[in-house]
Design an enzyme around this catalytic site. Structure first.
Site, PDB file in Angstrom:
ATOM      1  N   ASP A   1      71.226 -11.135  21.019  1.00  0.00           N
ATOM      2  CA  ASP A   1      71.115 -10.836  19.587  1.00  0.00           C
ATOM      3  C   ASP A   1      70.626  -9.396  19.347  1.00  0.00           C
ATOM      4  O   ASP A   1      70.378  -8.634  20.289  1.00  0.00           O
ATOM      5  CB  ASP A   1      70.155 -11.874  18.966  1.00  0.00           C
ATOM      6  CG  ASP A   1      70.549 -12.246  17.550  1.00  0.00           C
ATOM      7  OD1 ASP A   1      71.241 -11.461  16.889  1.00  0.00           O
ATOM      8  OD2 ASP A   1      70.123 -13.326  17.090  1.00  0.00           O
TER       9      ASP A   1
ATOM     10  N   ASP B   1      75.855 -14.124   9.768  1.00  0.00           N
ATOM     11  CA  ASP B   1      75.863 -15.545  10.145  1.00  0.00           C
ATOM     12  C   ASP B   1      76.734 -16.416   9.241  1.00  0.00           C
ATOM     13  O   ASP B   1      76.643 -16.332   8.013  1.00  0.00           O
ATOM     14  CB  ASP B   1      74.435 -16.103  10.084  1.00  0.00           C
ATOM     15  CG  ASP B   1      73.579 -15.568  11.218  1.00  0.00           C
ATOM     16  OD1 ASP B   1      74.009 -14.612  11.893  1.00  0.00           O
ATOM     17  OD2 ASP B   1      72.488 -16.116  11.418  1.00  0.00           O
TER      18      ASP B   1
HETATM   19  C1  GAL Z   1      70.889 -14.519  14.305  1.00  0.00           C
HETATM   20  C2  GAL Z   1      72.211 -14.942  14.925  1.00  0.00           C
HETATM   21  C3  GAL Z   1      72.306 -16.441  14.818  1.00  0.00           C
HETATM   22  C4  GAL Z   1      71.141 -17.060  15.565  1.00  0.00           C
HETATM   23  C5  GAL Z   1      69.824 -16.528  15.016  1.00  0.00           C
HETATM   24  C6  GAL Z   1      68.651 -17.000  15.856  1.00  0.00           C
HETATM   25  O1  GAL Z   1      70.759 -13.150  14.391  1.00  0.00           O
HETATM   26  O2  GAL Z   1      73.268 -14.317  14.251  1.00  0.00           O
HETATM   27  O3  GAL Z   1      73.546 -16.890  15.347  1.00  0.00           O
HETATM   28  O4  GAL Z   1      71.270 -16.770  16.927  1.00  0.00           O
HETATM   29  O5  GAL Z   1      69.821 -15.126  15.014  1.00  0.00           O
HETATM   30  O6  GAL Z   1      67.445 -16.478  15.419  1.00  0.00           O
END
Ligand code: GAL
Length: 397
Positions: A157, A212
């Site tokens: 991430d 997301d």
């Molecule tokens: C976001 C990501 C999500 C999930 C989340 C977890 O940045 O896009 O898919 O992984 O973090 O905190």
């Protein structure tokens, strides 16, 4: 030093420089031989967020088998954010021992024994998005640890990255994974912020293209989350960048999470398959309804996604609320999705000329959701499509 020994020195130096360049080059391009077709699996985030523990993950692995999902292709079981709590004094990443008392190696062994693969999540910055320790500065140590645990997939991430550069940061973890000598699918998650499709082919096996996904048809969140149709629109034009080993990732599936109708979930799944998207289920697969299980395990629709040629489909026609998406398959046939975004039922037509066929070419049409051959057509195919629904066919000359 005379002229001859000077020349010898010069040659030796060139040789050393060449070898150094070669071995640096070895790390420069990602060639881990993985994800030749879009990866499929299950990820904890969309349904469970931080509520993960080893019992839940084991149950999901069991359910992948009892529901037939493993046999339909879902292979990677990925724990997203929140499995990690700290670093020890040697800097080793420490899993949450309350939630994962047996440790990651035991969990990986359990998953492997079921014929599945194991995935974890980390972050290129100092902290993950849920403020757990990130991998910045610990890339090689973490990659070694993942390999020792038996990790097969890493989602990486982009939170707490301050002024870090995406390409440079992701390349460090790519090199660390290569050095670990374990084949690990590398999934980049920087939300499309630096247009990773332009550079990530040599760095990762897949890269997120947007913020997301949300479990809704067309909602938009202030912080960047968005529903199915908004994500879909952002994939249009990215088709040239995907292919075997390197995929655009429009984010994980929301199918079965309750925010959309069954019709809408069928559209979401169909379009992800036309896009040759990674198919990571994101629902609780233990208690799925029959309709949801049928969506996630429709082998003919999945075959479109998993086609060996690895061409991402694209939108070939659009008028107001109705559109046609098409994907060329390895045998020369086309998979076509007629999508109705409007509020009323609508008749949608795909013309052969829109999918690269001559007008007078006879071709067989098969409805992939009805599992029915519709016979031979020439020039075009039309179907009535319900509101927010899809009719998905293959057209084979
Ligand atoms: C976001 C990501 C999500 C999930 C989340 C977890 O940045 O896009 O898919 O992984 O973090 O905190």
């Amino acid at each position: 030093m005379n002229r001859t020994s000077c020349l010898r020195w010069f040659r030796a130096c060139c040789c050393v420089a060449f070898i150094a360049w070669l071995s640096a080059g070895e790390l420069r391009a990602l060639d881990n031989g993985l994800a030749k077709i879009p990866p499929m699996g299950w990820n904890s985030w969309n349904k469970f967020a931080c509520n993960v523990n080893e019992d839940l993950i084991k149950k999901m692995a069991d359910a992948l088998i009892s529901t037939g999902m493993r046999d339909a292709g879902y292979k990677y079981v990925v724990i997203d954010d929140c499995w990690q709590v700290d670093r020890d004094i040697q800097g080793n990443i420490v899993p949450d021992s309350k939630r994962f008392p047996s440790g990651m190696k035991a969990l990986a062994d359990y998953i492997h024994a079921k014929g599945l693969k194991f995935g974890l999540y980390s972050d290129a910055g100092t902290l993950t998005c849920q403020k757990r320790p990130g991998s910045r500065g610990y890339e090689f140590q973490d990659a070694r640890q993942y390999a020792a645990w038996g990790v097969d997939y890493l989602k990486y991430d982009w939170c707490s990255t301050s002024t870090q550069n995406q390409q440079a940061s992701y390349s460090i973890m790519r090199d660390a994974l290569v050095k670990s000598e374990r084949p690990i699918v590398f999934s980049l998650c920087e939300w499309g912020s630096s247009k990773p499709w332009l550079w990530a082919r040599d760095v990762g096996n897949l890269w997120r293209t947007t913020g997301d996904i949300q479990d809704c048809w067309d909602c938009k969140r202030e912080w960047g989350g968005m529903g199915f149709v908004h994500i879909l629109d952002l994939q249009d034009g990215l088709e040239a960048y995907a292919g075997p080993g390197h995929w655009n990732d429009p984010d994980m599936l929301e199918v079965g999470n309750g925010g959309m109708t069954t019709t809408e979930y069928r559209s979401h799944f169909s379009l992800w398959c036309i896009l040759a998207a990674p198919l990571m289920a994101g629902n609780d697969i233990r208690g799925m309804s029959r309709e949801i299980a049928e969506i996630l395990t429709n082998k003919e629709v999945i075959a479109v996604d998993q086609d060996q040629q690895g061409l991402q489909g694209r939108r070939v026609w659009r008028e107001r609320d109705v559109e046609v998406w098409a994907k060329q398959l390895a045998d020369g046939s086309r998979a076509v999705a007629l999508l109705n975004r409007g509020a009323d039922e609508s008749e949608i037509t795909v013309k052969w000329t829109d999918i690269g066929y001559p007008e007078n070419l006879p071709a067989f049409v098969r409805d992939l959701w009805a599992r029915k051959n519709l016979g031979k057509r020439t020039g075009l195919f039309s179907a009535k499509v319900v509101s927010h629904g899809v009719v998905m066919v293959t057209i084979k000359p």
